[in-house]
Design an enzyme around this catalytic site. Structure first.
Site, PDB file in Angstrom:
ATOM      1  N   GLN A 114      -4.377  10.680  -0.581  1.00 11.71           N
ATOM      2  CA  GLN A 114      -3.957  10.977   0.787  1.00 11.71           C
ATOM      3  C   GLN A 114      -3.191  12.299   0.852  1.00 11.71           C
ATOM      4  O   GLN A 114      -3.349  13.089   1.796  1.00 11.71           O
ATOM      5  CB  GLN A 114      -3.068   9.848   1.329  1.00 11.71           C
ATOM      6  CG  GLN A 114      -3.679   8.463   1.285  1.00 11.71           C
ATOM      7  CD  GLN A 114      -4.997   8.368   2.006  1.00 11.71           C
ATOM      8  OE1 GLN A 114      -5.181   8.944   3.074  1.00 11.71           O
ATOM      9  NE2 GLN A 114      -5.930   7.634   1.420  1.00 11.71           N
ATOM     10  N   ARG A 127      -7.457   3.241   6.666  1.00  6.98           N
ATOM     11  CA  ARG A 127      -6.254   3.931   6.193  1.00  6.98           C
ATOM     12  C   ARG A 127      -5.101   3.767   7.173  1.00  6.98           C
ATOM     13  O   ARG A 127      -3.961   3.538   6.768  1.00  6.98           O
ATOM     14  CB  ARG A 127      -6.571   5.409   5.948  1.00  6.98           C
ATOM     15  CG  ARG A 127      -7.427   5.606   4.716  1.00  6.98           C
ATOM     16  CD  ARG A 127      -7.959   7.016   4.546  1.00  6.98           C
ATOM     17  NE  ARG A 127      -8.681   7.109   3.281  1.00  6.98           N
ATOM     18  CZ  ARG A 127      -9.337   8.183   2.861  1.00  6.98           C
ATOM     19  NH1 ARG A 127      -9.363   9.266   3.622  1.00  6.98           N
ATOM     20  NH2 ARG A 127      -9.953   8.181   1.698  1.00  6.98           N
ATOM     21  N   TYR A 145      -4.906   1.033  -2.643  1.00  8.62           N
ATOM     22  CA  TYR A 145      -6.271   0.944  -2.104  1.00  8.62           C
ATOM     23  C   TYR A 145      -6.455   1.754  -0.821  1.00  8.62           C
ATOM     24  O   TYR A 145      -5.511   2.274  -0.262  1.00  8.62           O
ATOM     25  CB  TYR A 145      -6.714  -0.506  -1.962  1.00  8.62           C
ATOM     26  CG  TYR A 145      -6.055  -1.415  -0.955  1.00  8.62           C
ATOM     27  CD1 TYR A 145      -6.463  -2.745  -0.865  1.00  8.62           C
ATOM     28  CD2 TYR A 145      -5.053  -0.996  -0.086  1.00  8.62           C
ATOM     29  CE1 TYR A 145      -5.899  -3.619   0.045  1.00  8.62           C
ATOM     30  CE2 TYR A 145      -4.484  -1.857   0.823  1.00  8.62           C
ATOM     31  CZ  TYR A 145      -4.907  -3.165   0.890  1.00  8.62           C
ATOM     32  OH  TYR A 145      -4.344  -4.026   1.797  1.00  8.62           O
ATOM     33  N   GLU A 146      -7.717   1.892  -0.431  1.00 10.08           N
ATOM     34  CA  GLU A 146      -8.134   2.795   0.662  1.00 10.08           C
ATOM     35  C   GLU A 146      -7.772   4.244   0.364  1.00 10.08           C
ATOM     36  O   GLU A 146      -7.418   5.011   1.255  1.00 10.08           O
ATOM     37  CB  GLU A 146      -7.538   2.348   2.011  1.00 10.08           C
ATOM     38  CG  GLU A 146      -7.871   0.934   2.407  1.00 10.08           C
ATOM     39  CD  GLU A 146      -9.367   0.634   2.368  1.00 10.08           C
ATOM     40  OE1 GLU A 146     -10.166   1.575   2.403  1.00 10.08           O
ATOM     41  OE2 GLU A 146      -9.719  -0.548   2.284  1.00 10.08           O
ATOM     42  N   GLY A 147      -7.875   4.622  -0.880  1.00 10.35           N
ATOM     43  CA  GLY A 147      -7.504   5.973  -1.298  1.00 10.35           C
ATOM     44  C   GLY A 147      -6.048   5.979  -1.715  1.00 10.35           C
ATOM     45  O   GLY A 147      -5.165   5.771  -0.884  1.00 10.35           O
TER      46      GLY A 147
END
Length: 596
Positions: free
Chosen positions: A449, A298, A442-444
């Protein structure tokens, strides 16, 4: 036609003049011998590698993409990627901030972060191959068994092997509690893993001789949901006891995603057909171990958008100075030419300054965050480690979401500066926009977040972490409150700090009545907090620039002008965001679903 110059001067300004990183790092036993000359020399060479070796591959990777051989399941990266990676390994770059026990150079994370900003400006798609390896290294370093560390960390450190994170499955994205991949225990202590993963960045390629996959899966007796997830290391090639490569493991690429951007990186559909893996950490506690890699990723995604913001800005400025179009409304500024360069037009300047302010503010935040990680990892003071860990946890969703939102805004603005040429491939600008848009997902996703920030990092501990950052803001405000020259920066910073405190309390009270109020306010709230963080660092940078304004160095004059632009033109966005956050849940939920 695109160009890139590493922003070494600004990195040095942030590190040595604003944050005094050398003095901070020297307090850590691990980095007691560090000095500015070493940091500067490493980053100068790193900048050359990024600009001269990696940057020329960016458009090549975008146009060629990756190629899958469906018979062998092997993936070929774009032309030049493998050769550049070989130079990367030979130069010792993978080992920069890794543990010397496993062959690393032991330099601060702060240095590695600056290097990676430059690599991401040069080519985000290429940089993802080695970048994910750092996350795999960190997860195994923190949670691996002694045997796993012995077998895998030296090769990940050297870059001979790369790493991935295999989380997502076709039926579940962020909700990992739904995953179905199974791990069956075998008599020898290993596990047979079966399932399918999708969206696996760098999941298969020809850059390195082995790929170390970190895979989430369920044991036979695992409880349902996220509490029943375990983590396994599953190499592409099995590793013998002496560290040599054994037979091909039964994990392979079944397809490549056709994406809007980052074409040069292989986003793979991975099939595990009884692949052999070993357990990392404790059974059913895989998310705890994987979060080490996820949080690193992240932060890394935030740095990806920072890199894109910088390179897009550089190209837009060069174009705006050269492109002749119309006359300034106040009269010709280049009377010897048939038209004025478009940089004379106020809105063009607004777009350029927006990108510049977001790049330089993001750089200050990411370098500061990396410094906190260095202190968290290496301080011999337990309270310092705890405080730094809390601050890193607080700002991680901000780095990921605020910087990627800003990267999308900035690259879009920079494309707009080019007018019709902006969407023509040869100029390179439309690629920056396409690549930047992916980073918000992506990556949450950035909504995830935002929920993480407001729900887990702020409300869950009654604002304890937020108060630690607020204390930094308050101390700076009190220190500079009597400085007349700083009022234009300190007053709006102090005002926003108070508003964030009030907004947090208000949302917290609403959430006690209905938890959905958190979801209604979270995205607005994160962006407000992002501006609070940026305002703090822009005020700190303005303080240094003011003190050196009479030095004759135009760098400080530009820094002050950018700071004033940020406070005048970008920070006021928070007023609308706060009003939107306070509007709450009702406007979002009162329409019946059938009416959508």
């Amino acid at each position: 036609m695109a160009q890139y110059t590493p922003p070494l001067r600004d990195m040095q300004f942030v590190m040595h003049e604003v944050l005094n990183v050398v003095d901070e790092l020297k307090q850590l036993p691990k980095h007691a011998d560090i000095d500015a000359d070493t940091i500067n020399a490493v980053l100068e060479e790193g900048g050359k590698f990024a600009a001269e070796v990696v940057f020329p591959l960016n458009q090549v990777g975008d146009q060629e993409g990756c190629t899958l051989d469906r018979q062998t399941h092997e993936v070929k990266a774009p032309t030049g990627f493998k050769e550049a990676y070989k130079q990367y390994v030979e130069g010792g770059w993978p080992a920069l901030s890794c543990d010397p026990e496993y062959g690393g150079q032991g330099l601060p994370v702060t240095v590695n972060q600056c290097f990676y900003e430059m690599l991401n400006s040069a080519s985000q798609a290429w940089t993802m191959y080695p970048g994910l390896s750092h996350g795999a290294y960190e997860a195994l370093h923190a949670h691996g068994t002694p045997e796993q560390k012995r077998l895998y960390l030296p090769k990940l450190t050297s870059g001979e092997w790369t790493g991935t994170m295999c989380l997502t499955e076709p039926h579940c994205g962020t909700d990992l509690g739904l995953l179905r991949t199974k791990a069956e225990p075998l008599p020898d202590g290993t596990y047979r893993i079966t399932g399918q993963k999708i969206f696996i960045s760098a999941g298969e390629h020809d850059l390195a001789e082995n790929i170390v996959h970190l895979v989430l899966a369920r044991l036979p007796d695992a409880p349902a949901g996220s509490k029943g997830i375990s983590l396994f290391v599953v190499p592409k090639y099995l590793v013998n006891a002496d560290g040599s490569l054994g037979e091909r493991n039964k994990i392979y690429c079944a397809g490549l995603e056709h994406k809007m951007g980052i074409h040069g990186n292989a986003t793979a559909q991975m099939v595990l057909d009884g692949a052999i893996g070993t357990l990392v950490g404790e059974p059913n506690r895989g998310l705890q171990a994987m979060f080490v890699m996820m949080n690193a990723a992240r932060l890394g995604v935030g740095v990806q958008s920072l890199g894109l913001t910088e390179v897009a800005y550089q190209n837009a400025v060069a174009y705006a100075k050269d492109r002749l179009q119309m006359r300034a409304l106040s009269g010709p500024k280049a009377p010897d030419k048939p038209a004025d360069p478009i940089i004379v037009h106020p809105d063009v300047r607004k777009m350029l300054l927006t990108a510049r302010a977001y790049a330089e503010g993001g750089r200050a935040l990411t370098i500061w965050t990396a410094l906190q990680i260095d202190k968290e990892l290496s301080s011999d003071d337990e309270q310092v480690r705890k405080d730094c860990a809390d601050l890193v946890a607080l700002v991680t969703p901000i780095v990921k979401a605020f910087l990627t939102d800003n990267g999308w805004i900035a690259t879009s603005h920079c494309l707009q500066v080019f007018g019709g040429h902006g969407y023509i491939r040869e100029w390179g600008m439309e690629q920056f926009v396409r690549d930047a848009r992916i980073n918000m997902i992506y990556e949450g996703t950035n909504t995830v977040q935002s929920l993480d920030l407001l729900g887990r990092k702020v409300l869950a501990d009654n604002g304890a972490k937020l108060k630690k950052f607020g204390k930094l803001v308050q101390e700076f405000v009190e220190e500079e409150g009597v400085n007349e020259a700083m009022q234009e920066f300190v007053n709006p910073l102090a005002d926003l700090g108070e508003k964030v405190t009030k907004l947090t309390m208000e949302i917290g009270m609403k959430a006690m009545g209905n938890p959905d109020e958190v979801g209604a306010a979270a995205v607005d709230y994160l962006r407000v907090c992002g501006h609070l963080v940026f305002a703090y660092f822009w005020a700190r940078m303005a303080k240094v620039a003011l003190a050196k304004a009479d030095s004759g160095d135009p760098f400080y004059k530009a820094k002050l002008a950018t700071a004033r632009f940020y406070f005048a033109k970008l920070l006021p966005e928070t007023a609308a965001l706060i009003r939107s956050a306070r509007a709450g849940l009702k406007p979002l939920m009162e329409m019946d679903e059938a009416l959508f």
